[in-house]
Design an enzyme around this catalytic site. Structure first.
Site, mmCIF file in Angstrom:
data_model
loop_
_atom_site.group_PDB
_atom_site.id
_atom_site.type_symbol
_atom_site.label_atom_id
_atom_site.label_comp_id
_atom_site.label_asym_id
_atom_site.label_seq_id
_atom_site.Cartn_x
_atom_site.Cartn_y
_atom_site.Cartn_z
ATOM 1 C CD GLU A 91 -48.260 -21.487 -14.020
ATOM 2 O OE1 GLU A 91 -48.187 -22.231 -12.552
ATOM 3 O OE2 GLU A 91 -48.626 -21.326 -15.535
ATOM 4 C CE LYS A 106 -49.800 -31.836 -15.984
ATOM 5 N NZ LYS A 106 -50.021 -30.959 -17.443
ATOM 6 C CE LYS A 133 -48.536 -25.420 -11.108
ATOM 7 N NZ LYS A 133 -49.438 -26.773 -12.354
ATOM 8 N NE ARG A 146 -49.759 -60.977 -18.592
ATOM 9 C CZ ARG A 146 -48.626 -60.427 -19.040
ATOM 10 N NH1 ARG A 146 -48.765 -59.011 -18.916
ATOM 11 N NH2 ARG A 146 -48.173 -60.983 -20.288
ATOM 12 C CG ASP A 161 -47.378 -23.962 -18.116
ATOM 13 O OD1 ASP A 161 -46.883 -24.784 -18.781
ATOM 14 O OD2 ASP A 161 -48.641 -23.889 -18.115
#
Lengths: 286, 286, 286, 286, 286, 286
Positions: A201, A139, A171, A104, A222
């Site tokens: 950014e 992420k 940012k 597993r 973005d």
């Protein structure tokens, strides 16, 4: 000519393997210990049930070895190969108890790593020929950063920064705290290690100009429309590396790549890649 | 009356928090250290961008505390609540550097835990009124077993065994190794700790009869048609707990639940739950 | 036919071995380093000075290997065998310094593990033919749970739950908190994972009836007279598994077993087993 | 005037506490979580059921704090005090779930530590007035060295060396490897750190003479008759510290102490001290 | 305006603190436990015996807190301040035993960290006004990377890459393996993450031209004469960041800085900084 | 005849090796992975650039093995040998990537360990023939205690106590807390383990007399003039072991040694030994 990605040092992911075995095996596999004779031997295949890009064979081998160093494991595919389903990835032979104990955990690792590589490969193929590359993000799943990013590399993406420590990325919150783009980048140049690249950014063309004037090297764009991206690429594309981000999907990625930006970063590569279907079949005695 | 699930002991998941911070923060957040004044303070909201079931608030609090014990964190929602999007889950106030350092790790934890809880809740709601319960599996992410299963419980599923150690589950490979269902269960009764319940995967009605005769308490029915499940439920439903499994989706789960089986186990709850969209907005000084 | 107990996964007890060596050897064996030439080799026997049941040979081998992987260790007895005293359990050969460094740690492990197995075997033999089995408890030494329970299994007892996580055991404090036996078991059925068996400690026949009516599967009968046990066994013995506990000794265990209960649990197996006398004799050069 | 023994630094035993909780609590106390309301509070007493010497109160407090820092713990006895049975050692108040989760681990620690202190106190009292002191050995439980030796100190024994690193003790195997007592001690003086004291196990008066001539400071007299000890004490008692060892019991210890030796070391203090009977009684709400 | 360096996250150096205490304190301070009453309190000053730049006050505070959280520590100097000798850096008050237990570990940390900061400050001052900055290297002490580099930052140097992972630095062995500078940089551009800056060690002007043509951003000039550096600076100084290295001393550093290179890296900052003389004086009761 | 010092057990320093690799290699050597083909093999020499005493070859081997167990390492010098510069210490062959990854960590370990051994050897040679020995102190680098002291032993010094746990050393703060030398030593004799030797720092002849009368075995004479040392040696040299300390340099050590004291302890051996110049040269394919 692109080299195959190198699996990160085992020291960076063996703790995860150890923990995975502890949480699944704990004090022992009560079923196997009760039912399978201690001297039974077996041979098993780790099978891809559906088409996939192989990734994590070295991790799977490490899981088998951690359970029982006497297990013999052989690769049927190479890392990074794309194949049809119903084919074996690995063949393992040795004590049957050990194979069943590892089963597993091996499958859970492969399902995610092949899953990310397979999903990423589709994005990478979608942008082929545009000159734009697909890149991953931070992420990733907690505890999985190096493996998640290794899998995107196997899939064909380029790695973005590994963490908060290996690149400067200014940012919105930083800009607000510094009181503007120019002030933020000035602070970076005064205080951040100079060997780290600086990405900023930007929300507007004015910001972009200010950022480049202050010494930014890369711009992060973005959540922009395709038209905005095209305009920005025209204006800044030869003065800085431009990276688009924000909700890019398999459907939209090629259009974004064709706007003239150099990079498109996609969080979904790691936060939304579906697991692939892998299984372990015992095919005979060892 | 059902009690709220209790977050597992921190000792079972704080190592994952520590590792997550190490891999993201490493030797320091070079951008924040360069740009944000050391004495700047801030207040931020962790926002749900879309509807979700909250899960993991205690973990998020632990991440903030691990970065900086002086951060003050308050819950805006209760664990397990389902709400619309664009609402805050948590409010955090204190040193702005610390908030920004913790941001991505907090979000990565919440995206997965809320994601699993939200996805599971839909399955749980789909079977409401059928008398059948949704249960999770061991197809969790390596390193995440206790958190993944906590999230399915928050979502409304019942936990299946935690690992290989807390229940006997005799599967096809065990039966093959033992030489048949009856022999396998006899071995279980002779050798496995008697305080553990015994479930057996059965391929046929004959196997089911043999299993029950030999002392099995639960039967696992893998990859059966709805008709087969209905027949098995009719014949064995009052003699054993019946669990259906295999490729069950949100679309099919209610039909499975209505066949008369008692439990339906779904690997997708943990291997395929999409991450939810959460973000951190700095809203003002502390 | 009963299988030999399997030593738990090394991951569950190697940390204890590592710690044991650290606390004994620390920064080095000052005596051996000073006196024994670095190239001296030796052969030694680990001897049972008195009759015992062997247990922990795999642990002893791991200690020797942790000190020096070049040591060759051979078993003279099988795990679980009962033999007379003055017989070797293990033969070890290699660098003499390494043998002397490992000596005390090996002996301390064997003294306890053989001690528990030997002590447990006497209880197991005392109940032979009664149909009742001896089981251990959670009164193990902190840090030693899996090894202590492995040793009782080698001795011939059955393992009770490993910890608070792998079985539901409703005791007096739980019943008081819930407001009665029936309420407690109702809470268990609503909230606890269904794959875990449910045992309830009962103080009276009324409680026992209530417990069984509410869904309890096993009953724990603590500190009852032989007469009480006989009555309870007559009334409930075919409706539930009955376990007697409380101050059972080698002298009293057979009488308890003959009352008709199915299990008798004995904390002394692990909290009071006397260490056995083992020693290491250097018998020659390697 | 003798100071109370200081509990060793927590860093030396908190890993054992952590491990003890992990092995008992694991992923959670399924019974308590199901039955006891999350907001229930309680007060409980840790009771000595029989007369004992208290030892390990600081460790017990650390266990409670590790489970839940909000638990309030107060000592009813002082460390090292001897009292009659049926008296509380500790009072703990707070969340009832936390008290029940910690219960067994606290009791298992106290049963051993009070057990060793109680058993040792009897030996210490047996030699009172003889001028001879009782000392412990390295026959401690693996993982428990510092706690076992702390408990013997609380009981009234003197600590022998902590491990192989903080004293030179030349035993029979060393002497054989070196080719005689004199050669062994010469090697010690050439090679071992001079700040460590040198004890030598001697088999005869000739050996004792040779050892002292070569620079030994202490002599270890293993398995000697009372007559032999008296003779050796007469001859060497003012030239070296003499330590008797080997099978000394509560019945024989005073006679040994009266032979004139300075120290008598007793492995049974740690390898055979019976656990004492301690329990936790919930006595009311918090 | 330059911000003060931020001490790296405690997670990056607390393991070193823990290990330092374990190796010094081990199972306890036998002298202090024997001589100092358990309730004695004291106040002590950590003194700089000679002029120094303070560095590591946060680490020292963490050591005191790890020994005893009840110790109250106050800073008498600010981090990074340069002061004359015979002045206190820290004042600590609380249990005297705890102060004495922590003493040597605190001093050993401060001696090195202040030592590096003090030594580095001299280099930084030597290049003032030249426009060239001093940078550190990876020649740090194993286990000390983040603390060593924090100390050079406090001293006034700029941090070079933290490790092999946060910058590309192509050295002679890489160039040889790739078959030339251009091939090496081409491989970097094909395979290394693009967010990392690229520095190349060059041996000749031709190499420098090839490197820049292939995309290198920084050039490393190792072991060059002042004349060579001047020539290279003239030719390449406005096309790339130039870094000189190799055997630079306090005597030679200003001359190197005046050649026109932008950075001069100095391994001695961390591999040869002499420890400074710090001491702890008990000055009264708490 | 003096035995070669034995490298401490790997368990005492492998954590430092692991940490050193983590901090340098982290998630991977981006340069080597990009430039060096995955199947390239190489042979390299670890070179002493200047005369030195070899120390730490076993540690260097462990670093190479931790990076890649397939690397073959052979010693060109013996541990403890003194040789001229420009000679190889080690030869390593295998995958070139692995050699380059290990390079800096290996060199950083050797630079310090050879550095301490080389520096210590000069002190040891300076006192040859005086009958006085050089000893080290606890002024080691945090995390490096056992390796630092191993290196002084290789250099020819004698090890002083390893930490606060393996010898009693009564210093000024203890004496002040106890209210005088005699009281302090009385407390030691009452409370400290008798198997530990007792050294006392004395400020005057009266203190020395009091210390010896109370049972001290060794005297520490800190910061005394040569005349004072000579007087003290004359008066106490045959009644106790005398140790001089305080600011002793290579220039002054022989004069101190000739005063008649038995030992001279020198903190600089570990806090100020300059690193030696070692390098890794790739000399060909494997």
């Amino acid at each position: 000519m692109k080299a195959a990605p190198q699996l990160p040092p085992a020291s960076a992911w063996m703790p995860l393997v150890a923990r995975a075995l502890e949480e699944d095996v704990g004090t022992g596999d009560v079923t196997t210990n009760a039912v399978v004779p201690i001297d039974a031997r077996g041979t098993a295949l780790v099978m891809a049930r559906r088409p996939l890009v192989t990734c994590g064979l070295g991790v799977a081998e490490a899981v088998f070895a951690a359970v029982d160093p006497s297990l013999a494991v052989a690769r049927a595919w190479n890392e990074g190969e794309a194949r049809e389903g119903d084919q074996p990835l690995l063949r393992v032979a040795g004590p049957l108890r050990s194979i069943l104990v590892a089963e597993r955990t091996v499958l859970n690792f492969l399902a995610r790593l092949c899953g990310i590589a397979t999903f990423t490969r589709r994005f990478a193929q979608a942008v082929e020929g545009t000159g734009c590359v697909v890149v991953d993000t931070r992420k990733t799943l907690p505890g999985w950063r190096v493996l998640d990013k290794y899998a995107t590399a196997v899939g064909g993406a380029e790695s973005h920064r590994m963490g908060l420590f290996d690149m400067v990325l200014v940012k919105d919150n930083h800009i607000a705290a510094a009181g503007g783009v120019a002030a933020a980048i000035a602070a970076v140049r005064a205080n951040a290690p100079a060997h780290l690249r600086v990405q900023v950014e930007v929300e507007s063309e004015a910001d972009a100009e200010a950022a480049l004037a202050a010494g930014a090297e890369w711009l992060l764009l973005d959540n922009r429309s395709l038209d905005e991206l095209r305009d920005l690429a025209k204006r800044f594309g030869d003065r800085a590396v431009l990276e688009a981000s924000g909700g890019v999907t398999l459907e939209s990625v090629r259009a974004v790549a064709q706007t003239g930006v150099h990079r498109v970063s996609i969080g979904a590569l790691t936060h939304s890649a579906p697991g692939v279907d892998v299984a372990l079949d015992v095919v005979g005695p060892a």
